[in-house]
Design a protein around this motif. Structure first.
Motif, mmCIF file in Angstrom:
data_model
loop_
_atom_site.group_PDB
_atom_site.id
_atom_site.type_symbol
_atom_site.label_atom_id
_atom_site.label_comp_id
_atom_site.label_asym_id
_atom_site.label_seq_id
_atom_site.Cartn_x
_atom_site.Cartn_y
_atom_site.Cartn_z
ATOM 1 N N VAL A 1 -3.996 2.216 9.544
ATOM 2 C CA VAL A 1 -4.552 2.659 10.812
ATOM 3 C C VAL A 1 -3.390 2.869 11.762
ATOM 4 N N ASP B 1 -4.420 14.092 -5.695
ATOM 5 C CA ASP B 1 -5.635 13.274 -5.598
ATOM 6 C C ASP B 1 -6.562 13.486 -6.788
ATOM 7 N N ALA C 1 -7.585 6.654 11.417
ATOM 8 C CA ALA C 1 -7.641 6.027 10.096
ATOM 9 C C ALA C 1 -7.524 7.088 9.002
ATOM 10 N N GLU C 2 -7.250 6.614 7.791
ATOM 11 C CA GLU C 2 -7.095 7.434 6.583
ATOM 12 C C GLU C 2 -5.723 8.126 6.600
ATOM 13 N N SER C 3 -4.949 7.899 5.538
ATOM 14 C CA SER C 3 -3.562 8.368 5.511
ATOM 15 C C SER C 3 -3.447 9.887 5.658
ATOM 16 N N SER D 1 0.809 -1.225 0.000
ATOM 17 C CA SER D 1 0.000 0.000 0.000
ATOM 18 C C SER D 1 0.839 1.270 0.000
ATOM 19 N N LYS E 1 -9.555 -9.926 7.135
ATOM 20 C CA LYS E 1 -9.268 -8.814 8.027
ATOM 21 C C LYS E 1 -9.311 -9.243 9.487
ATOM 22 N N ASN F 1 -10.843 0.321 12.853
ATOM 23 C CA ASN F 1 -11.391 1.069 11.716
ATOM 24 C C ASN F 1 -12.708 0.442 11.270
ATOM 25 N N VAL G 1 -15.389 1.823 10.285
ATOM 26 C CA VAL G 1 -16.085 2.558 9.223
ATOM 27 C C VAL G 1 -15.634 2.086 7.844
ATOM 28 N N HIS G 2 -14.321 2.191 7.575
ATOM 29 C CA HIS G 2 -13.801 1.844 6.245
ATOM 30 C C HIS G 2 -13.208 0.436 6.181
ATOM 31 N N LYS G 3 -12.774 -0.074 7.332
ATOM 32 C CA LYS G 3 -12.184 -1.416 7.391
ATOM 33 C C LYS G 3 -10.972 -1.538 6.463
ATOM 34 N N LYS G 4 -10.189 -0.471 6.391
ATOM 35 C CA LYS G 4 -9.034 -0.432 5.503
ATOM 36 C C LYS G 4 -7.792 -0.006 6.284
#
Length: 232
Positions: free
Chosen positions: A61, A107, A70-72, A18, A45, A53, A55-58
């Motif tokens: 973290v 982005d 969460a979220e970069s 990632s 997961k 996480n 909410v997004h499960k990504k």
């Protein structure tokens, strides 16, 4: 002493491939923050990831003293505020706003056409290639008189764009299309070399022999998917 102990209470959940996880790794390195890294399998997961996480499960973290972020993009700003030494963002409000502008530029204006260069073909790919070249030219101009986007040291924008320094050559190799040429984008080429050889980045990159087939498979999957409606 309490702060030093607190710094050790840092865990990063991520996956090896990632680029968003790499952003966080680089920021932590720049700050000199020690952390525990946990490799996640996104096909299976872990309860820990789902807990931190929901909410997004990504990934990524970041867990600091038991609290998850969460979220970069959110994580990077948190890191810069939680460990203010070696700041990623400049102090002046205008320069800070410009750094955020260029992150949004990546982005909105650069990543989408680059992704289409990899995952499309024919006219759609040609249009994406032209759009990506135009955006890369703007980055070339932004680097005038600078070693890094952050000036003489790596800043938030460098960390944000950093993955492109190793992903773009992989896209070029897979598609046969040149995106960053020395004669056309010399500053950007120099930045890519300087960034990848910097202490914050050196030794952190995923192995190319693992990434190349991964992205090649993504391209084949997207092209195959695009052909299916024509076959029906």
């Amino acid at each position: 002493m309490a702060e030093e102990e607190g710094e050790k209470e840092v865990t990063l959940l991520g996956t090896w491939s990632s680029p968003f996880v790499l952003r966080v790794k680089w920021a932590l390195r720049i700050k000199g923050v020690e952390y525990t890294y946990v490799e996640e399998d996104l096909r299976n997961k872990s309860p820990q990831l789902l807990q931190y996480n929901p909410v997004h499960k990504k990934v990524p973290v970041l867990v600091h003293r038991g609290r998850a972020i969460a979220e970069s993009s959110v994580i990077l700003h948190y890191i810069d505020e939680a460990w203010p030494h070696h700041p990623l963002l400049p102090h002046h409000p205008y320069e800070k706003a410009m750094a955020r502008f260029w992150c949004k530029f990546e982005d909105d204006k650069l990543s989408p056409p680059l992704w289409r260069v990899l995952t499309t073909q024919a006219e759609e790919q040609r249009e994406a290639h032209a759009s990506a070249i135009e955006s890369l030219g703007l980055l070339e101009n932004e680097l005038e008189g600078k070693k890094f986007f952050g000036g003489q040291t790596i800043g938030l924008v460098d960390v944000w764009f950093g993955a492109l320094a190793y992903i773009i050559p992989i896209y070029e190799e897979i598609t046969g299309l040149k995106l960053v040429e020395q004669r056309k984008l010399p500053r950007l080429c120099r930045w890519m070399e300087e960034f990848l050889s910097s202490p914050a980045v050196e030794g952190t990159l995923p192995p190319k022999d693992m990434l190349l087939p991964r992205y090649a498979a993504m391209r084949e999957a997207f092209l195959a998917k695009a052909k299916r409606p024509e076959q029906q």
